[in-house]
Each structure stands twice: as structure tokens, then as C-alpha cells.
Design a protein around this motif. Structure first.
Motif, PDB file in Angstrom:
ATOM      1  N   ALA A 287       9.406  -0.416  -7.137  1.00 49.80           N
ATOM      2  CA  ALA A 287       9.695  -0.921  -5.796  1.00 49.80           C
ATOM      3  C   ALA A 287       8.488  -1.696  -5.286  1.00 49.80           C
ATOM      4  O   ALA A 287       7.426  -1.686  -5.913  1.00 49.80           O
ATOM      5  N   VAL A 288       8.670  -2.343  -4.147  1.00 54.26           N
ATOM      6  CA  VAL A 288       7.545  -2.880  -3.397  1.00 54.26           C
ATOM      7  C   VAL A 288       7.098  -1.784  -2.422  1.00 54.26           C
ATOM      8  O   VAL A 288       7.931  -1.221  -1.700  1.00 54.26           O
ATOM      9  N   TYR A 289       5.813  -1.502  -2.428  1.00 53.17           N
ATOM     10  CA  TYR A 289       5.256  -0.431  -1.613  1.00 53.17           C
ATOM     11  C   TYR A 289       4.507  -1.033  -0.423  1.00 53.17           C
ATOM     12  O   TYR A 289       3.699  -1.959  -0.600  1.00 53.17           O
ATOM     13  N   TYR A 290       4.784  -0.489   0.747  1.00 51.98           N
ATOM     14  CA  TYR A 290       4.200  -0.977   1.993  1.00 51.98           C
ATOM     15  C   TYR A 290       3.471   0.148   2.714  1.00 51.98           C
ATOM     16  O   TYR A 290       3.924   1.294   2.711  1.00 51.98           O
ATOM     17  N   CYS A 291       2.379  -0.196   3.364  1.00 51.46           N
ATOM     18  CA  CYS A 291       1.791   0.734   4.319  1.00 51.46           C
ATOM     19  C   CYS A 291       2.041   0.198   5.728  1.00 51.46           C
ATOM     20  O   CYS A 291       2.231  -1.009   5.920  1.00 51.46           O
ATOM     21  N   ALA A 292       2.042   1.110   6.672  1.00 50.78           N
ATOM     22  CA  ALA A 292       2.319   0.750   8.055  1.00 50.78           C
ATOM     23  C   ALA A 292       1.500   1.634   8.978  1.00 50.78           C
ATOM     24  O   ALA A 292       1.184   2.780   8.628  1.00 50.78           O
TER      25      ALA A 292
ATOM     26  N   THR B  98       2.588   7.038  19.922  1.00 50.79           N
ATOM     27  CA  THR B  98       3.805   6.219  19.916  1.00 50.79           C
ATOM     28  C   THR B  98       4.699   6.668  18.776  1.00 50.79           C
ATOM     29  O   THR B  98       4.269   7.407  17.885  1.00 50.79           O
ATOM     30  N   GLY B  99       5.921   6.205  18.775  1.00 46.17           N
ATOM     31  CA  GLY B  99       6.869   6.657  17.769  1.00 46.17           C
ATOM     32  C   GLY B  99       7.251   5.617  16.754  1.00 46.17           C
ATOM     33  O   GLY B  99       8.117   5.860  15.924  1.00 46.17           O
ATOM     34  N   THR B 100       6.589   4.474  16.783  1.00 44.22           N
ATOM     35  CA  THR B 100       7.024   3.358  15.951  1.00 44.22           C
ATOM     36  C   THR B 100       5.886   2.834  15.094  1.00 44.22           C
ATOM     37  O   THR B 100       4.758   2.676  15.569  1.00 44.22           O
ATOM     38  N   TYR B 101       6.200   2.581  13.838  1.00 43.68           N
ATOM     39  CA  TYR B 101       5.250   1.874  12.981  1.00 43.68           C
ATOM     40  C   TYR B 101       5.336   0.395  13.338  1.00 43.68           C
ATOM     41  O   TYR B 101       6.323  -0.276  13.035  1.00 43.68           O
ATOM     42  N   SER B 102       4.288  -0.112  13.978  1.00 44.80           N
ATOM     43  CA  SER B 102       4.355  -1.443  14.552  1.00 44.80           C
ATOM     44  C   SER B 102       3.679  -2.508  13.702  1.00 44.80           C
ATOM     45  O   SER B 102       3.938  -3.698  13.876  1.00 44.80           O
ATOM     46  N   ASP B 103       2.788  -2.101  12.819  1.00 42.63           N
ATOM     47  CA  ASP B 103       2.041  -3.053  11.999  1.00 42.63           C
ATOM     48  C   ASP B 103       2.260  -2.719  10.524  1.00 42.63           C
ATOM     49  O   ASP B 103       2.110  -1.561  10.129  1.00 42.63           O
ATOM     50  N   TRP B 104       2.565  -3.753   9.751  1.00 43.33           N
ATOM     51  CA  TRP B 104       2.916  -3.580   8.346  1.00 43.33           C
ATOM     52  C   TRP B 104       2.082  -4.496   7.468  1.00 43.33           C
ATOM     53  O   TRP B 104       1.730  -5.611   7.869  1.00 43.33           O
ATOM     54  N   GLY B 105       1.809  -4.009   6.257  1.00 42.34           N
ATOM     55  CA  GLY B 105       1.189  -4.860   5.270  1.00 42.34           C
ATOM     56  C   GLY B 105       2.222  -5.721   4.568  1.00 42.34           C
ATOM     57  O   GLY B 105       3.425  -5.631   4.847  1.00 42.34           O
ATOM     58  N   GLN B 106       1.754  -6.530   3.642  1.00 42.78           N
ATOM     59  CA  GLN B 106       2.626  -7.470   2.941  1.00 42.78           C
ATOM     60  C   GLN B 106       3.299  -6.847   1.724  1.00 42.78           C
ATOM     61  O   GLN B 106       4.241  -7.426   1.171  1.00 42.78           O
ATOM     62  N   GLY B 107       2.837  -5.680   1.315  1.00 44.32           N
ATOM     63  CA  GLY B 107       3.441  -4.980   0.190  1.00 44.32           C
ATOM     64  C   GLY B 107       2.748  -5.247  -1.132  1.00 44.32           C
ATOM     65  O   GLY B 107       2.095  -6.278  -1.322  1.00 44.32           O
ATOM     66  N   THR B 108       2.898  -4.291  -2.038  1.00 38.92           N
ATOM     67  CA  THR B 108       2.380  -4.437  -3.391  1.00 38.92           C
ATOM     68  C   THR B 108       3.442  -3.926  -4.360  1.00 38.92           C
ATOM     69  O   THR B 108       4.071  -2.893  -4.117  1.00 38.92           O
ATOM     70  N   GLN B 109       3.650  -4.656  -5.437  1.00 46.75           N
ATOM     71  CA  GLN B 109       4.709  -4.332  -6.390  1.00 46.75           C
ATOM     72  C   GLN B 109       4.258  -3.254  -7.361  1.00 46.75           C
ATOM     73  O   GLN B 109       3.170  -3.354  -7.949  1.00 46.75           O
ATOM     74  N   VAL B 110       5.098  -2.252  -7.535  1.00 42.13           N
ATOM     75  CA  VAL B 110       4.896  -1.220  -8.554  1.00 42.13           C
ATOM     76  C   VAL B 110       6.102  -1.264  -9.487  1.00 42.13           C
ATOM     77  O   VAL B 110       7.246  -1.175  -9.027  1.00 42.13           O
ATOM     78  N   THR B 111       5.829  -1.410 -10.765  1.00 41.07           N
ATOM     79  CA  THR B 111       6.891  -1.432 -11.766  1.00 41.07           C
ATOM     80  C   THR B 111       6.604  -0.364 -12.806  1.00 41.07           C
ATOM     81  O   THR B 111       5.521  -0.342 -13.390  1.00 41.07           O
ATOM     82  N   VAL B 112       7.566   0.524 -13.005  1.00 38.46           N
ATOM     83  CA  VAL B 112       7.418   1.616 -13.962  1.00 38.46           C
ATOM     84  C   VAL B 112       8.398   1.381 -15.099  1.00 38.46           C
ATOM     85  O   VAL B 112       9.614   1.342 -14.885  1.00 38.46           O
ATOM     86  N   SER B 113       7.873   1.212 -16.292  1.00 38.88           N
ATOM     87  CA  SER B 113       8.718   0.955 -17.457  1.00 38.88           C
ATOM     88  C   SER B 113       9.068   2.254 -18.165  1.00 38.88           C
ATOM     89  O   SER B 113       8.287   3.209 -18.169  1.00 38.88           O
ATOM     90  N   SER B 114      10.236   2.271 -18.754  1.00 40.76           N
ATOM     91  CA  SER B 114      10.695   3.494 -19.440  1.00 40.76           C
ATOM     92  C   SER B 114      10.285   3.482 -20.903  1.00 40.76           C
ATOM     93  O   SER B 114       9.803   2.509 -21.428  1.00 40.76           O
TER      94      SER B 114
ATOM     95  N   ALA C  11      -5.947  -1.152   3.088  1.00 36.14           N
ATOM     96  CA  ALA C  11      -7.168  -1.448   3.829  1.00 36.14           C
ATOM     97  C   ALA C  11      -6.817  -2.044   5.176  1.00 36.14           C
ATOM     98  O   ALA C  11      -5.993  -2.955   5.274  1.00 36.14           O
ATOM     99  N   ALA C  12      -7.469  -1.540   6.216  1.00 38.11           N
ATOM    100  CA  ALA C  12      -7.152  -1.967   7.574  1.00 38.11           C
ATOM    101  C   ALA C  12      -8.312  -2.699   8.218  1.00 38.11           C
ATOM    102  O   ALA C  12      -9.473  -2.435   7.920  1.00 38.11           O
ATOM    103  N   SER C  13      -7.979  -3.601   9.091  1.00 38.00           N
ATOM    104  CA  SER C  13      -8.980  -4.293   9.909  1.00 38.00           C
ATOM    105  C   SER C  13      -8.381  -4.519  11.290  1.00 38.00           C
ATOM    106  O   SER C  13      -7.162  -4.460  11.476  1.00 38.00           O
ATOM    107  N   GLY C  14      -9.234  -4.770  12.238  1.00 38.45           N
ATOM    108  CA  GLY C  14      -8.756  -4.992  13.599  1.00 38.45           C
ATOM    109  C   GLY C  14      -9.161  -3.837  14.489  1.00 38.45           C
ATOM    110  O   GLY C  14     -10.322  -3.459  14.523  1.00 38.45           O
TER     111      GLY C  14
ATOM    112  N   GLU D  87      -2.312  -4.061   1.309  1.00 39.50           N
ATOM    113  CA  GLU D  87      -2.120  -3.122   0.207  1.00 39.50           C
ATOM    114  C   GLU D  87      -2.654  -3.706  -1.096  1.00 39.50           C
ATOM    115  O   GLU D  87      -2.652  -4.927  -1.285  1.00 39.50           O
ATOM    116  N   SER D  88      -3.079  -2.833  -1.973  1.00 37.03           N
ATOM    117  CA  SER D  88      -3.511  -3.243  -3.304  1.00 37.03           C
ATOM    118  C   SER D  88      -3.327  -2.075  -4.258  1.00 37.03           C
ATOM    119  O   SER D  88      -3.093  -0.944  -3.826  1.00 37.03           O
ATOM    120  N   GLY D  89      -3.453  -2.372  -5.549  1.00 33.72           N
ATOM    121  CA  GLY D  89      -3.382  -1.315  -6.548  1.00 33.72           C
ATOM    122  C   GLY D  89      -2.077  -1.225  -7.298  1.00 33.72           C
ATOM    123  O   GLY D  89      -1.942  -0.408  -8.210  1.00 33.72           O
TER     124      GLY D  89
END
Length: 119
Positions: free
Chosen positions: A92-97, A103-119, A23-26, A6-8
Motif C-alpha cells: 500500500a501507500v503509507y501516510y502519516c498524519a 482536536t479530533g481530526t487529522y488535519s495535516d498529511w504527508g505525501q505518502g511512501t510506497q511499500v510493496t511486499v512480494s510473495s 519527519a515533521a517541520s513547522g 514520509e520515507s523508508g
């Protein structure tokens, strides 16, 4: 197995926008449905949006419907999450999977990217 990065993420003011990329590879990317999830501090991981392998079907949690848009570019092996009208509670930390079609399961996950929204 597919590897996801994940990025952005970043810091944005309330009302602003961000676009996350996954972004995916494999293995063949178009064999996978892709979902976006997030986890706020001290809370569980929650589903946000998903897109089918072809991009023909999309699904959204009520909390983000109308503000977030998921899309994919199979030629680039990338899924996007456009986030508009961001709120502090979107922090939050945002993840893609990835979920192999049929199949019914998200089996592969990214490491996450932090999103912070200030008020």
C-alpha cells in the motif's frame, strides 16, 4: 500547520521488515498526536497506528497489532513505524498524519511512501 514527509518505503519480501519515518517541520511537533494510515490500490485509507504527543500512549489496528510498532522522537520531530513480518497484503501507500492535541481530526498529511511486499 505542520508539514510531514514520509520515507523508508520500498520493496521487501514477505516476512521481511521495514521502518518508515515521518519527519515533521513547522509548528511545535510535541503539540501533535501522529497517526499512520495506508491505502491499497482501489481501496480506502485505513488507520494503522497512532501515538500521543508525549509518546505515552499508542494505539493499533487489529490487523497490525503485534507486527507493527509506532514510536516517536520529539527531539528529532520524527515518528517511526517499525513493520515486521510483512505480508503481501501490507502492500500500500503509507501516510502519516498529524492531529493537534485536543482536536479530533487529522488535519495535516504527508505525501505518502510506497511499500510493496512480494510473495
Amino acid at each position: 500547520q505542520v508539514q510531514l514527509v514520509e520515507s523508508g518505503g520500498g520493496l521487501v519480501q514477505a516476512g521481511g521488515s521495514l521502518r518508515l519515518s515521518c519527519a515533521a517541520s513547522g509548528r511545535t511537533f510535541s503539540s501533535y498526536d501522529i497517526g499512520w494510515f495506508r491505502q491499497a490500490p482501489g481501496k480506502g485509507r485505513n488507520f494503522l497506528a497512532a501515538i500521543s504527543w508525549s509518546g505515552g500512549s499508542t494505539y493499533y489496528a487489529d490487523s497490525v497489532k503485534g507486527r507493527f510498532t509506532i514510536s516517536r522522537d520529539n527531539a528529532k520531530s520524527t515518528v517511526y513505524l517499525q513493520m515486521n513480518t510483512l505480508k503481501p497484503e501490507d502492500t500500500a501507500v503509507y501516510y502519516c498524519a498529524a492531529r493537534l492535541v485536543g482536536t479530533g481530526t487529522y488535519s495535516d498529511w504527508g505525501q505518502g511512501t510506497q511499500v510493496t511486499v512480494s510473495s
